[in-house]
Design a protein around this motif. Structure first.
Motif, PDB file in Angstrom:
ATOM      1  N   LEU A   1       0.834  -1.205   0.000  1.00  0.00           N
ATOM      2  CA  LEU A   1       0.000   0.000   0.000  1.00  0.00           C
ATOM      3  C   LEU A   1       0.867   1.252   0.000  1.00  0.00           C
ATOM      4  O   LEU A   1       1.876   1.330   0.711  1.00  0.00           O
ATOM      5  CB  LEU A   1      -0.903   0.005   1.234  1.00  0.00           C
ATOM      6  CG  LEU A   1      -1.958  -1.119   1.281  1.00  0.00           C
ATOM      7  CD1 LEU A   1      -2.601  -1.182   2.663  1.00  0.00           C
ATOM      8  CD2 LEU A   1      -3.009  -0.939   0.198  1.00  0.00           C
ATOM      9  N   GLY A   2       0.479   2.241  -0.805  1.00  0.00           N
ATOM     10  CA  GLY A   2       1.201   3.510  -0.849  1.00  0.00           C
ATOM     11  C   GLY A   2       0.944   4.328   0.406  1.00  0.00           C
ATOM     12  O   GLY A   2       0.028   4.040   1.185  1.00  0.00           O
ATOM     13  N   GLN A   3       1.765   5.341   0.591  1.00  0.00           N
ATOM     14  CA  GLN A   3       1.631   6.196   1.778  1.00  0.00           C
ATOM     15  C   GLN A   3       1.476   7.654   1.370  1.00  0.00           C
ATOM     16  O   GLN A   3       1.746   8.020   0.230  1.00  0.00           O
ATOM     17  CB  GLN A   3       2.881   6.053   2.647  1.00  0.00           C
ATOM     18  CG  GLN A   3       2.993   4.661   3.237  1.00  0.00           C
ATOM     19  CD  GLN A   3       4.237   4.508   4.089  1.00  0.00           C
ATOM     20  OE1 GLN A   3       5.098   5.376   4.096  1.00  0.00           O
ATOM     21  NE2 GLN A   3       4.316   3.422   4.820  1.00  0.00           N
ATOM     22  N   ASP A   4       1.064   8.473   2.342  1.00  0.00           N
ATOM     23  CA  ASP A   4       0.997   9.920   2.156  1.00  0.00           C
ATOM     24  C   ASP A   4       0.127  10.229   0.923  1.00  0.00           C
ATOM     25  O   ASP A   4      -0.965   9.697   0.800  1.00  0.00           O
ATOM     26  CB  ASP A   4       2.439  10.457   2.029  1.00  0.00           C
ATOM     27  CG  ASP A   4       2.541  11.939   2.329  1.00  0.00           C
ATOM     28  OD1 ASP A   4       2.151  12.744   1.475  1.00  0.00           O
ATOM     29  OD2 ASP A   4       2.975  12.293   3.422  1.00  0.00           O
TER      30      ASP A   4
ATOM     31  N   HIS B   1       0.286   9.111  -1.850  1.00  0.00           N
ATOM     32  CA  HIS B   1       0.090   7.898  -2.660  1.00  0.00           C
ATOM     33  C   HIS B   1      -0.763   6.864  -1.933  1.00  0.00           C
ATOM     34  O   HIS B   1      -0.767   5.689  -2.299  1.00  0.00           O
ATOM     35  CB  HIS B   1       1.449   7.282  -3.020  1.00  0.00           C
ATOM     36  CG  HIS B   1       2.302   8.181  -3.854  1.00  0.00           C
ATOM     37  ND1 HIS B   1       3.562   8.583  -3.478  1.00  0.00           N
ATOM     38  CD2 HIS B   1       2.049   8.785  -5.032  1.00  0.00           C
ATOM     39  CE1 HIS B   1       4.060   9.391  -4.405  1.00  0.00           C
ATOM     40  NE2 HIS B   1       3.159   9.536  -5.351  1.00  0.00           N
ATOM     41  N   ARG B   2      -1.490   7.293  -0.913  1.00  0.00           N
ATOM     42  CA  ARG B   2      -2.212   6.324  -0.085  1.00  0.00           C
ATOM     43  C   ARG B   2      -3.380   5.667  -0.804  1.00  0.00           C
ATOM     44  O   ARG B   2      -3.933   4.691  -0.299  1.00  0.00           O
ATOM     45  CB  ARG B   2      -2.667   6.958   1.233  1.00  0.00           C
ATOM     46  CG  ARG B   2      -3.597   8.145   1.083  1.00  0.00           C
ATOM     47  CD  ARG B   2      -3.827   8.824   2.440  1.00  0.00           C
ATOM     48  NE  ARG B   2      -4.649  10.024   2.312  1.00  0.00           N
ATOM     49  CZ  ARG B   2      -4.168  11.234   2.036  1.00  0.00           C
ATOM     50  NH1 ARG B   2      -2.875  11.411   1.886  1.00  0.00           N
ATOM     51  NH2 ARG B   2      -4.983  12.264   1.916  1.00  0.00           N
ATOM     52  N   HIS B   3      -3.757   6.180  -1.944  1.00  0.00           N
ATOM     53  CA  HIS B   3      -4.829   5.555  -2.728  1.00  0.00           C
ATOM     54  C   HIS B   3      -4.248   4.665  -3.833  1.00  0.00           C
ATOM     55  O   HIS B   3      -4.962   4.240  -4.733  1.00  0.00           O
ATOM     56  CB  HIS B   3      -5.708   6.640  -3.361  1.00  0.00           C
ATOM     57  CG  HIS B   3      -4.927   7.506  -4.315  1.00  0.00           C
ATOM     58  ND1 HIS B   3      -3.903   8.326  -3.901  1.00  0.00           N
ATOM     59  CD2 HIS B   3      -4.996   7.612  -5.661  1.00  0.00           C
ATOM     60  CE1 HIS B   3      -3.367   8.922  -4.953  1.00  0.00           C
ATOM     61  NE2 HIS B   3      -4.015   8.505  -6.039  1.00  0.00           N
TER      62      HIS B   3
END
Ligand SMILES: CC(C)(COP(=O)(O)OP(=O)(O)OC[C@H]1O[C@@H](n2cnc3c(N)ncnc32)[C@H](O)[C@@H]1OP(=O)(O)O)[C@@H](O)C(=O)NCCC(=O)NCCS
Length: 170
Positions: free
Chosen positions: A79-82, A84-86
């Motif tokens: 899973l992406g973060q910040d 990029h969380r979607h």
């Protein structure tokens, strides 16, 4: 979660998958297509360590591909973060003895649908190395769109390689 498909079942990892996991993962051809994070040689201790993590993830994102009643590969997302969380990055591998039977084509398509339904994702992407046409084909068959070639993106086994960016969006 359990996805029972025609050629395989996708299910959570179990601690008793260690033997089958180590047997199939200990393959240079598999390793060559994956990040160096994936051990090679792949020992039974590597399997135990991986399974310890995979069975205690807060949010389960790594799953087992079961064929003929035993663990035969892995499929998962990171899973992406910040901002990029979607988004999520997709990864998968299958035991060599089961290649070219349509198993991963089936698994990738079903697992992508599951991920879009289960996680709040708007984009799932994968970056197969440019020397891996089978993986690119699997992604195309599952509705992933080729977005571009990332030049000199990877060093694997001492070789500088391009990678191919594929994504499915929602
Ligand atoms: C890549 C991999 C997942 C494919 O799994 P698989 O179950 O054998 O794939 P499938 O049988 O579902 O389909 C493979 C497709 O690629 C095609 N293909 C296979 N080898 C190919 C090659 N060398 N060149 C071009 N196409 C190839 C097949 O013909 C098939 O397409 P088709 O249905 O249109 O005929 C498997 O080989 C693997 O685990 N490799 C090592 C790890 C890896 O590459 N992981 C992905 C990292 S991004």
């Amino acid at each position: 979660m359990q996805l029972v498909l025609e050629r395989c079942t996708i299910r959570p990892w179990r601690l008793d998958d260690a033997e089958s996991l180590a047997k199939h993962a200990n393959n240079r051809k598999v390793w060559l297509a994956l990040r160096d994070l994936f051990p090679h040689p792949y020992a039974i201790q590597d399997a135990h360590q991986f399974l310890q993590r995979a069975t205690t993830e807060q949010q389960v994102t790594n799953f087992c591909i079961e064929v003929d009643g035993a663990a035969a590969g892995g499929i998962g997302i990171r899973l992406g973060q910040d901002v990029h969380r979607h988004t999520a990055e997709f990864g998968y591998w299958l035991a060599e003895k089961f290649w070219r039977r349509g198993i991963m084509s089936e698994a990738v398509a079903a697992f992508t649908d599951f991920c879009f339904g289960h996680f709040p994702l708007r984009r799932i992407y994968a970056e197969p190395f440019a020397n891996n046409p089978a993986s690119a084909r699997v992604l195309e068959k599952a509705g992933f769109v080729f977005e571009g070639c990332l030049k000199n993106n990877v060093i694997k086994d001492g070789e500088l390689l391009d990678s191919l960016l594929y994504a499915r969006t929602k």
